[in-house]
Design a protein around this motif. Structure first.
Motif, PDB file in Angstrom:
ATOM      1  N   THR A 259       0.820  -1.216   0.000  1.00  0.00           N
ATOM      2  CA  THR A 259       0.000   0.000   0.000  1.00  0.00           C
ATOM      3  C   THR A 259       0.855   1.267   0.000  1.00  0.00           C
ATOM      4  O   THR A 259       0.317   2.380  -0.022  1.00  0.00           O
ATOM      5  CB  THR A 259      -0.897   0.025   1.249  1.00  0.00           C
ATOM      6  N   GLY A 260       2.176   1.074   0.008  1.00  0.00           N
ATOM      7  CA  GLY A 260       3.064   2.231   0.037  1.00  0.00           C
ATOM      8  C   GLY A 260       4.091   2.178  -1.073  1.00  0.00           C
ATOM      9  O   GLY A 260       3.825   1.690  -2.185  1.00  0.00           O
ATOM     10  N   TYR A 261       5.290   2.652  -0.758  1.00  0.00           N
ATOM     11  CA  TYR A 261       6.355   2.727  -1.760  1.00  0.00           C
ATOM     12  C   TYR A 261       7.687   2.346  -1.116  1.00  0.00           C
ATOM     13  O   TYR A 261       7.877   2.470   0.096  1.00  0.00           O
ATOM     14  CB  TYR A 261       6.477   4.147  -2.316  1.00  0.00           C
ATOM     15  N   ARG A 262       8.600   1.877  -1.984  1.00  0.00           N
ATOM     16  CA  ARG A 262       9.975   1.615  -1.569  1.00  0.00           C
ATOM     17  C   ARG A 262      10.883   2.596  -2.295  1.00  0.00           C
ATOM     18  O   ARG A 262      10.858   2.701  -3.529  1.00  0.00           O
ATOM     19  CB  ARG A 262      10.374   0.178  -1.902  1.00  0.00           C
ATOM     20  N   LEU A 263      11.673   3.321  -1.507  1.00  0.00           N
ATOM     21  CA  LEU A 263      12.619   4.280  -2.074  1.00  0.00           C
ATOM     22  C   LEU A 263      14.029   3.742  -1.899  1.00  0.00           C
ATOM     23  O   LEU A 263      14.488   3.520  -0.774  1.00  0.00           O
ATOM     24  CB  LEU A 263      12.497   5.642  -1.375  1.00  0.00           C
ATOM     25  N   GLN A 264      14.695   3.496  -3.014  1.00  0.00           N
ATOM     26  CA  GLN A 264      16.100   3.081  -2.989  1.00  0.00           C
ATOM     27  C   GLN A 264      16.957   4.298  -3.318  1.00  0.00           C
ATOM     28  O   GLN A 264      16.745   4.962  -4.339  1.00  0.00           O
ATOM     29  CB  GLN A 264      16.366   1.954  -3.988  1.00  0.00           C
ATOM     30  N   LEU A 265      17.901   4.562  -2.460  1.00  0.00           N
ATOM     31  CA  LEU A 265      18.657   5.808  -2.539  1.00  0.00           C
ATOM     32  C   LEU A 265      20.144   5.489  -2.406  1.00  0.00           C
ATOM     33  O   LEU A 265      20.562   4.865  -1.427  1.00  0.00           O
ATOM     34  CB  LEU A 265      18.212   6.732  -1.393  1.00  0.00           C
ATOM     35  N   THR A 266      20.933   5.892  -3.405  1.00  0.00           N
ATOM     36  CA  THR A 266      22.377   5.685  -3.345  1.00  0.00           C
ATOM     37  C   THR A 266      23.066   7.030  -3.144  1.00  0.00           C
ATOM     38  O   THR A 266      22.891   7.955  -3.943  1.00  0.00           O
ATOM     39  CB  THR A 266      22.909   5.012  -4.620  1.00  0.00           C
ATOM     40  N   LEU A 267      23.825   7.123  -2.054  1.00  0.00           N
ATOM     41  CA  LEU A 267      24.523   8.357  -1.711  1.00  0.00           C
ATOM     42  C   LEU A 267      26.020   8.168  -1.882  1.00  0.00           C
ATOM     43  O   LEU A 267      26.551   7.057  -1.762  1.00  0.00           O
ATOM     44  CB  LEU A 267      24.229   8.751  -0.258  1.00  0.00           C
ATOM     45  N   GLN A 268      26.681   9.270  -2.137  1.00  0.00           N
ATOM     46  CA  GLN A 268      28.124   9.224  -2.339  1.00  0.00           C
ATOM     47  C   GLN A 268      28.784  10.389  -1.613  1.00  0.00           C
ATOM     48  O   GLN A 268      28.278  11.513  -1.618  1.00  0.00           O
ATOM     49  CB  GLN A 268      28.457   9.283  -3.836  1.00  0.00           C
ATOM     50  N   GLN A 269      29.914  10.113  -0.974  1.00  0.00           N
ATOM     51  CA  GLN A 269      30.769  11.170  -0.448  1.00  0.00           C
ATOM     52  C   GLN A 269      31.839  11.457  -1.501  1.00  0.00           C
ATOM     53  O   GLN A 269      32.628  10.578  -1.837  1.00  0.00           O
ATOM     54  CB  GLN A 269      31.405  10.759   0.884  1.00  0.00           C
ATOM     55  N   THR A 270      31.843  12.674  -2.011  1.00  0.00           N
ATOM     56  CA  THR A 270      32.669  12.992  -3.177  1.00  0.00           C
ATOM     57  C   THR A 270      33.983  13.677  -2.827  1.00  0.00           C
ATOM     58  O   THR A 270      34.762  14.006  -3.730  1.00  0.00           O
ATOM     59  CB  THR A 270      31.880  13.873  -4.155  1.00  0.00           C
TER      60      THR A 270
END
Length: 661
Positions: free
Chosen positions: A417-428
């Motif tokens: 009934t909801g959503y899945r958020l996949q998030l890739t972060l980077q330290q640059t």
């Protein structure tokens, strides 16, 4: 504190490194002082109670200003006087002429005043006997001209002052002051003014009681009998034990009462209540800035802006070539040391507060204050009280640099009934990854309440999955600037502060500038070249550089229009006037400083129609570095408009479509 950033300092005598277990010896003084304001001579009789720990091979060793002659002997700086085994007391009689420093360049010299204007003596002028690492208690009686009054730390004792809590420096002030006072719950508030002004005095008395009460409740009881606001002989903003020295102009600025003033009051807890053992760095400036300046801004709803500005200063003034760990910070002497010693330090305390929680943070501060009151403490002692682990210390206290954060990718898919958020972060940033607890703020497209998740990032690149109850409208990473990091340029408004930053600068003269202004611009550039022979100067008919900061000198620059179109800010300019945020200003009546950003390049426009107007503006600019635009009255130099551009395109914000298939 933009107006006072070059003025507001704490005169803390940083104590030599010593084991916390070591108790510092205390030297008690009974001082009788007779100044001669016509000649600048000072006559002192000091009866000292010398503890056994200050005896070296049966002698009492101490230092005095070499201008003094002790007991009729020729002046020296170091003395060793034999004491009998049972002798606990010694009387020193000395006199000499002390040279006043009327301009008081406090960053480079010990400031002294002893003339018909007034008296100011502190520990750096060595007007009293100092010995090894000793702290001091005292009774002080001063013979003064008629109509003069004195001031020192502690409380009034007859016609003098006394303090029985150990002090790391002794002060003597005197002058023709009008004195006002008001008893309070925690201390007596006092105001010393050079001219009678009941209304001004009452404002400071009320503000003093307000902040004495507030900080006593927050941290523990105020440690002195009084707090005095003194109209200084110089344009200063100094905090000493139980009093502050504010310049005549400074103390009449309307915003000082609730900005720089509480900062100086709070230093009576940090620096003048708990002393600084600087062997692991000076912790008091950052902690005071955090609990006074930042806290007040937070209460006004401006905490996010304050922390963003703090990070922007670090990004502007600190690079790999001049960075240093907080363990090496002793005092501020330029923009770089301020950005680290105040800015990075206050962000360290902010992150620690977020990590341990509000209640534990202030409980730890109260315990620290209680344990080290009138004793020296290291940065490590403070972090022990706040339960900071070794990993936190190694990264934020003992190391250099700062992380730079980016969103590499994101994917949103339906999930039940909801959503899945996949998030890739980077330290640059270059080098190692920093451990970060990243606040992720999520707003929803429907009426679901916003939520905040904490993303624990320990790798240079890391993927996170969030389960959301509904379709998100927006994701924002660290939108309140709770982390010490290097913000992306798009997160920060362009400011005129880059004039003083670390980037290479190119100054661009206009071919159309009249002769008088051409001479004025070139005179200023000659002064800059004397400090930085590498700076570049060119005319506006030559191609502009693609890197570094470009400073346009004069609104008639041929390069201006194209840069304005790229910067996309609410500003335009003609030969006669300029329009800023829909307000018109006549060029001849106003001077202008404007910060812009064209792509990734910083641009500054400085415009003045007279050499006098230019001089007045240049004198003001260092105090207004956080602003994007500044307008001054050409004749008076008064600031008539200032502000920051709105930031709307942060790369750490993701806006999601409101309707999904």
């Amino acid at each position: 504190m933009p107006i006072l950033k070059h003025l507001v300092v704490l005169l803390v005598w940083l104590l030599p490194a010593l084991s916390v277990a070591d108790a510092l010896p205390v030297l008690h003084h009974n001082l009788r002082v007779t100044p001669d304001i016509k000649t600048g001579r000072l006559q002192v009789e000091d009866t000292l109670q010398v503890p056994d720990s200050l005896r070296v091979n049966g002698a009492f060793e101490f230092t005095l200003n070499p201008a003094f002659k002790l007991n009729s002997a020729q002046g020296a700086s170091r003395y060793s006087i034999p004491l009998l085994p049972e002798q606990r007391e010694i009387t020193l009689k000395y006199s000499g002429k002390l040279a006043s420093t009327p301009d008081c360049a406090w960053l480079t010299q010990a400031c002294v005043l002893l003339n018909e204007t007034g008296i100011y003596l502190d520990g750096a002028s060595q007007w009293y006997a100092q010995s090894a690492n000793a702290l001091h208690t005292f009774e002080l009686h001063t013979t003064l001209p008629e109509g003069w009054v004195s001031l020192s730390q502690g409380k009034q004792s007859g016609d003098g002052w006394a303090e029985n809590q150990p002090q790391d420096s002794l002060y003597l002030l005197a002058g023709k002051f009008h004195v006002y006072q008001q008893p309070g719950k925690h201390a007596t508030a006092m105001v010393y003014l050079q001219e009678a002004d009941e209304a001004l005095a009452q404002r400071y008395l009320q503000a003093s009681q307000q902040y004495l009460d507030e900080y006593s409740d927050l941290l523990g009881a105020y440690p002195y009998a009084k707090f005095a606001t003194v109209e200084s002989f110089w344009e200063t903003g100094w905090g000493m034990p139980s009093f502050t020295l504010l310049g005549s102009r400074v103390m009449r600025l309307p915003f000082i009462l609730h900005s720089s003033f509480p900062h100086e009051i709070l230093h009576n807890w940090w620096g003048n209540g708990v002393y600084v053992d600087a062997s692991q760095g000076n912790w008091s400036e950052g902690l005071t800035a955090y609990l006074a300046d930042q806290r007040i801004k937070q209460q006004m709803g401006e905490g996010t802006e304050y922390r963003r500005s703090t990070l922007q200063k670090y990004a502007t003034f600190v690079g790999s070539q001049n960075d240093f760990p907080l363990t090496n910070f002793r005092s501020r002497h330029d923009e770089t040391t301020q950005a680290i010693g105040y800015g990075k330090s206050l962000m360290l305390f902010h992150m620690l507060r977020q990590q341990v929680g509000e209640a534990a943070f202030f409980k730890g501060l109260k315990a620290f204050y209680q344990e080290y009151r009138f004793r020296p403490a290291t940065f490590g002692n403070l972090l022990d009280s706040l339960h900071a682990d070794q990993a936190f210390r190694q990264v934020w206290l003992e190391s250099t640099g700062a992380p730079r954060l980016s969103i590499q990718s994101h994917t949103l898919t339906p999930q039940g009934t909801g959503y899945r958020l996949q998030l890739t972060l980077q330290q640059t940033q270059s080098g190692r990854a920093y451990p970060l607890a990243i606040p992720a703020h999520i707003r929803f497209a429907d009426k679901h309440p916003a939520q905040v998740e904490t993303l624990s990032m320990t790798q240079a690149t890391q993927t996170f999955e969030l389960s959301l109850p509904a379709a998100p409208a927006q994701l924002a990473l660290d939108p309140d600037f709770d982390l010490f990091r290097l913000p992306d340029a798009a997160e920060m408004p362009a400011t005129i502060g880059v004039l003083y930053g670390k980037e290479t600068k190119t100054y661009v003269l206009s071919r159309k500038t009249d002769e008088a202004m051409q001479v004025a611009w070139e005179s200023w550039l000659d002064a800059l070249k004397a400090r930085d022979p590498t700076l570049r100067v060119q005319y506006d008919d030559a191609p502009l550089p693609d890197t570094g900061t470009v400073i346009l000198l004069g609104g008639d620059s041929a390069a201006l229009q194209g840069l304005l179109e790229r910067a996309k800010q609410p500003f335009n300019m003609t030969d006669a006037a300029f329009t800023l945020n829909s307000v018109n200003y006549t060029c001849g009546l106003h001077t202008l400083a404007l910060g812009l950003r064209a792509g990734q390049q910083n641009i500054v426009l400085l415009d003045a129609s007279s050499p006098d107007g230019l001089d007045k503006m240049l004198a003001k600019l260092p105090h207004y570095g956080k602003y994007s635009y500044l307008v001054f009255n050409s004749a008076t130099g008064e600031n008539v408009a200032k502000g920051q551009w709105e930031v709307t395109d942060s790369p750490l914000v993701v806006d999601f479509p409101t309707h999904r298939p």
